[in-house]
Design a protein around this motif. Structure first.
Motif, PDB file in Angstrom:
ATOM      1  N   GLY A  26     -11.129 -20.863 -41.907  1.00  0.00           N
ATOM      2  CA  GLY A  26      -9.814 -20.670 -42.522  1.00  0.00           C
ATOM      3  C   GLY A  26      -9.879 -20.823 -44.022  1.00  0.00           C
ATOM      4  O   GLY A  26     -10.732 -21.539 -44.548  1.00  0.00           O
ATOM      5  N   ASN A  30      -3.220 -16.140 -51.502  1.00  0.00           N
ATOM      6  CA  ASN A  30      -1.894 -15.828 -52.036  1.00  0.00           C
ATOM      7  C   ASN A  30      -1.562 -14.357 -51.785  1.00  0.00           C
ATOM      8  O   ASN A  30      -0.521 -13.869 -52.199  1.00  0.00           O
ATOM      9  CB  ASN A  30      -1.818 -16.132 -53.547  1.00  0.00           C
ATOM     10  N   ILE A  46      -9.127 -10.464 -48.701  1.00  0.00           N
ATOM     11  CA  ILE A  46     -10.043 -11.606 -48.674  1.00  0.00           C
ATOM     12  C   ILE A  46     -11.405 -11.222 -49.248  1.00  0.00           C
ATOM     13  O   ILE A  46     -11.956 -10.153 -48.938  1.00  0.00           O
ATOM     14  CB  ILE A  46     -10.205 -12.149 -47.233  1.00  0.00           C
ATOM     15  N   TYR A  51     -16.235 -17.077 -46.000  1.00  0.00           N
ATOM     16  CA  TYR A  51     -16.701 -17.076 -44.611  1.00  0.00           C
ATOM     17  C   TYR A  51     -15.625 -16.488 -43.688  1.00  0.00           C
ATOM     18  O   TYR A  51     -15.928 -15.791 -42.723  1.00  0.00           O
ATOM     19  CB  TYR A  51     -17.040 -18.512 -44.212  1.00  0.00           C
ATOM     20  N   PHE A  79      -8.943 -26.217 -47.661  1.00  0.00           N
ATOM     21  CA  PHE A  79      -8.968 -24.806 -47.251  1.00  0.00           C
ATOM     22  C   PHE A  79      -9.164 -23.826 -48.402  1.00  0.00           C
ATOM     23  O   PHE A  79      -9.527 -22.681 -48.173  1.00  0.00           O
ATOM     24  CB  PHE A  79      -7.679 -24.469 -46.477  1.00  0.00           C
ATOM     25  N   PHE A  81     -11.013 -24.567 -51.421  1.00  0.00           N
ATOM     26  CA  PHE A  81     -12.154 -24.782 -52.318  1.00  0.00           C
ATOM     27  C   PHE A  81     -13.450 -25.116 -51.588  1.00  0.00           C
ATOM     28  O   PHE A  81     -14.454 -25.380 -52.223  1.00  0.00           O
ATOM     29  CB  PHE A  81     -11.824 -25.883 -53.330  1.00  0.00           C
ATOM     30  N   LYS A  82     -13.405 -25.172 -50.258  1.00  0.00           N
ATOM     31  CA  LYS A  82     -14.633 -25.460 -49.505  1.00  0.00           C
ATOM     32  C   LYS A  82     -14.878 -24.311 -48.531  1.00  0.00           C
ATOM     33  O   LYS A  82     -13.983 -23.527 -48.277  1.00  0.00           O
ATOM     34  CB  LYS A  82     -14.476 -26.784 -48.747  1.00  0.00           C
ATOM     35  N   SER A  84     -15.825 -22.859 -44.752  1.00  0.00           N
ATOM     36  CA  SER A  84     -15.861 -23.141 -43.310  1.00  0.00           C
ATOM     37  C   SER A  84     -17.269 -23.000 -42.758  1.00  0.00           C
ATOM     38  O   SER A  84     -17.555 -23.464 -41.650  1.00  0.00           O
ATOM     39  CB  SER A  84     -14.949 -22.162 -42.556  1.00  0.00           C
ATOM     40  N   HIS A 126     -13.618  -7.346 -52.299  1.00  0.00           N
ATOM     41  CA  HIS A 126     -12.713  -7.881 -51.284  1.00  0.00           C
ATOM     42  C   HIS A 126     -12.484  -6.860 -50.170  1.00  0.00           C
ATOM     43  O   HIS A 126     -12.736  -5.673 -50.358  1.00  0.00           O
ATOM     44  CB  HIS A 126     -11.353  -8.225 -51.908  1.00  0.00           C
ATOM     45  N   PRO A 159      -9.730 -20.601 -57.318  1.00  0.00           N
ATOM     46  CA  PRO A 159     -11.175 -20.367 -57.427  1.00  0.00           C
ATOM     47  C   PRO A 159     -11.506 -18.899 -57.662  1.00  0.00           C
ATOM     48  O   PRO A 159     -10.650 -18.030 -57.511  1.00  0.00           O
ATOM     49  CB  PRO A 159     -11.701 -20.840 -56.076  1.00  0.00           C
ATOM     50  N   ALA A 162     -10.453 -15.809 -55.366  1.00  0.00           N
ATOM     51  CA  ALA A 162      -9.084 -15.306 -55.241  1.00  0.00           C
ATOM     52  C   ALA A 162      -8.943 -14.063 -56.116  1.00  0.00           C
ATOM     53  O   ALA A 162      -9.424 -14.048 -57.247  1.00  0.00           O
ATOM     54  CB  ALA A 162      -8.100 -16.371 -55.668  1.00  0.00           C
TER      55      ALA A 162
HETATM   56  C1  FMN Z   1      -3.985 -20.875 -54.489  1.00  0.00           C
HETATM   57  C2  FMN Z   1      -5.201 -20.146 -53.954  1.00  0.00           C
HETATM   58  C3  FMN Z   1      -5.113 -18.801 -53.651  1.00  0.00           C
HETATM   59  C4  FMN Z   1      -6.217 -18.119 -53.131  1.00  0.00           C
HETATM   60  N1  FMN Z   1      -6.094 -16.801 -52.787  1.00  0.00           N
HETATM   61  C5  FMN Z   1      -7.138 -16.138 -52.235  1.00  0.00           C
HETATM   62  C6  FMN Z   1      -6.978 -14.788 -51.775  1.00  0.00           C
HETATM   63  O1  FMN Z   1      -5.897 -14.210 -51.803  1.00  0.00           O
HETATM   64  N2  FMN Z   1      -8.082 -14.174 -51.277  1.00  0.00           N
HETATM   65  C7  FMN Z   1      -9.301 -14.783 -51.207  1.00  0.00           C
HETATM   66  O2  FMN Z   1     -10.265 -14.180 -50.774  1.00  0.00           O
HETATM   67  N3  FMN Z   1      -9.465 -16.087 -51.584  1.00  0.00           N
HETATM   68  C8  FMN Z   1      -8.409 -16.768 -52.085  1.00  0.00           C
HETATM   69  N4  FMN Z   1      -8.550 -18.080 -52.456  1.00  0.00           N
HETATM   70  C9  FMN Z   1      -9.894 -18.704 -52.370  1.00  0.00           C
HETATM   71  C10 FMN Z   1     -10.303 -19.174 -50.957  1.00  0.00           C
HETATM   72  O3  FMN Z   1      -9.299 -19.946 -50.354  1.00  0.00           O
HETATM   73  C11 FMN Z   1     -11.602 -20.009 -51.091  1.00  0.00           C
HETATM   74  O4  FMN Z   1     -12.624 -19.221 -51.637  1.00  0.00           O
HETATM   75  C12 FMN Z   1     -12.055 -20.686 -49.795  1.00  0.00           C
HETATM   76  O5  FMN Z   1     -12.918 -21.761 -50.119  1.00  0.00           O
HETATM   77  C13 FMN Z   1     -12.776 -19.771 -48.829  1.00  0.00           C
HETATM   78  O6  FMN Z   1     -13.093 -20.504 -47.657  1.00  0.00           O
HETATM   79  P1  FMN Z   1     -14.016 -19.931 -46.459  1.00  0.00           P
HETATM   80  O7  FMN Z   1     -15.389 -19.707 -47.043  1.00  0.00           O
HETATM   81  O8  FMN Z   1     -14.008 -21.024 -45.437  1.00  0.00           O
HETATM   82  O9  FMN Z   1     -13.401 -18.674 -45.979  1.00  0.00           O
HETATM   83  C14 FMN Z   1      -7.447 -18.801 -52.945  1.00  0.00           C
HETATM   84  C15 FMN Z   1      -7.528 -20.172 -53.217  1.00  0.00           C
HETATM   85  C16 FMN Z   1      -6.424 -20.859 -53.723  1.00  0.00           C
HETATM   86  C17 FMN Z   1      -6.519 -22.323 -54.008  1.00  0.00           C
END
Ligand code: FMN
Length: 207
Positions: A26, A30, A46, A51, A79, A81-82, A84, A126, A159, A162
């Motif tokens: 997960g 935004n 995404i 992941y 969820f 910044f780290k 999965s 993406h 990060p 996003a």
């Molecule tokens: C406020 C905010 C908005 C974000 N929006 C997106 C987004 O729209 N798409 C995306 O790919 N990552 C977005 N991210 C970054 C992911 O949440 C981040 O890279 C996450 O660690 C990925 O986790 P995963 O490797 O477990 O999938 C956002 C993070 C934050 C804090």
């Protein structure tokens, strides 16, 4: 190009989750939005570095929750910044499982949706997934969090993965090398813990 023009757009803050062969994943996004009503379809964009992108691609399903304004930075830090890939992000929070076997966090969740991927668009860095909503449910009536509230009141950062990421510059203090949080201080305390992603002093660099 005036980069500030992109700051005029408004978004919410959500958690997208998915599950493949028992592996739950997960991340915070935004970029969730409703694109049609009959049938109800949502789009979400995404990063290929996330992941969760790989797990959605494999499973063909995702769940989404709408975060409320009072969502904790612990939840967003975990969820947003780290990865999965390395940890079980769901273990520290209250969760339920939808009819597709996907976990979703019920803490600070105003509503939830379960979607089947019906289309996807490769955008280079993406992937945009279009999901048909199979289930939807209001979970509480608290105020929902906007992306602008996250930045201006929660002092949150975004990060690199996003789509709306921009470099933030500061003149003095310390920057978290994991999430970009800036501590404006002359000295960083020994026991300092990043309020966004939870790492310690050793992950901070002096500006
Ligand atoms: C406020 C905010 C908005 C974000 N929006 C997106 C987004 O729209 N798409 C995306 O790919 N990552 C977005 N991210 C970054 C992911 O949440 C981040 O890279 C996450 O660690 C990925 O986790 P995963 O490797 O477990 O999938 C956002 C993070 C934050 C804090």
């Amino acid at each position: 190009m005036d980069e500030k023009a992109f700051f005029k757009m408004s978004y919410g803050v959500y958690i997208i989750s998915s599950c493949n062969e028992g592996k739950q994943s997960g991340c915070v996004v935004n970029t969730l939005s409703q694109v049609t009503s009959k049938p109800a379809n949502l789009s979400v964009t995404i990063s290929k570095n996330n992941y969760t992108e790989k797990i959605i691609e494999k499973s063909g399903y995702f769940a989404a929750t709408v975060l409320t304004q009072n969502a904790s930075m612990e939840l967003i830090g975990e969820f947003g910044f780290k990865s999965s890939k390395d940890i079980d992000k769901f273990s520290r929070f209250n969760t339920k499982v939808d009819s597709n076997g996907i976990k979703y966090v019920t803490d600070f969740a105003a509503a939830r949706y379960s979607c089947k991927v019906i289309n996807s668009v490769d955008l280079g860095t993406h992937v945009m997934f279009i999901g048909e909503v199979l289930e939807s449910e209001v979970l509480n009536n608290d105020e929902v969090m906007t992306y602008s509230y996250y930045h201006s009141v929660k002092k949150g950062t975004t990060p690199k993965n996003a789509p709306s990421y921009t470099e933030k510059t500061a003149q003095k203090g310390y920057r978290c090398t994991v999430c970009g949080y800036i501590l404006e201080a002359d000295e960083i305390p020994e026991d300092f813990v990043c309020p966004i992603c939870g790492v310690g002093k050793d992950k901070f660099e002096k500006l």
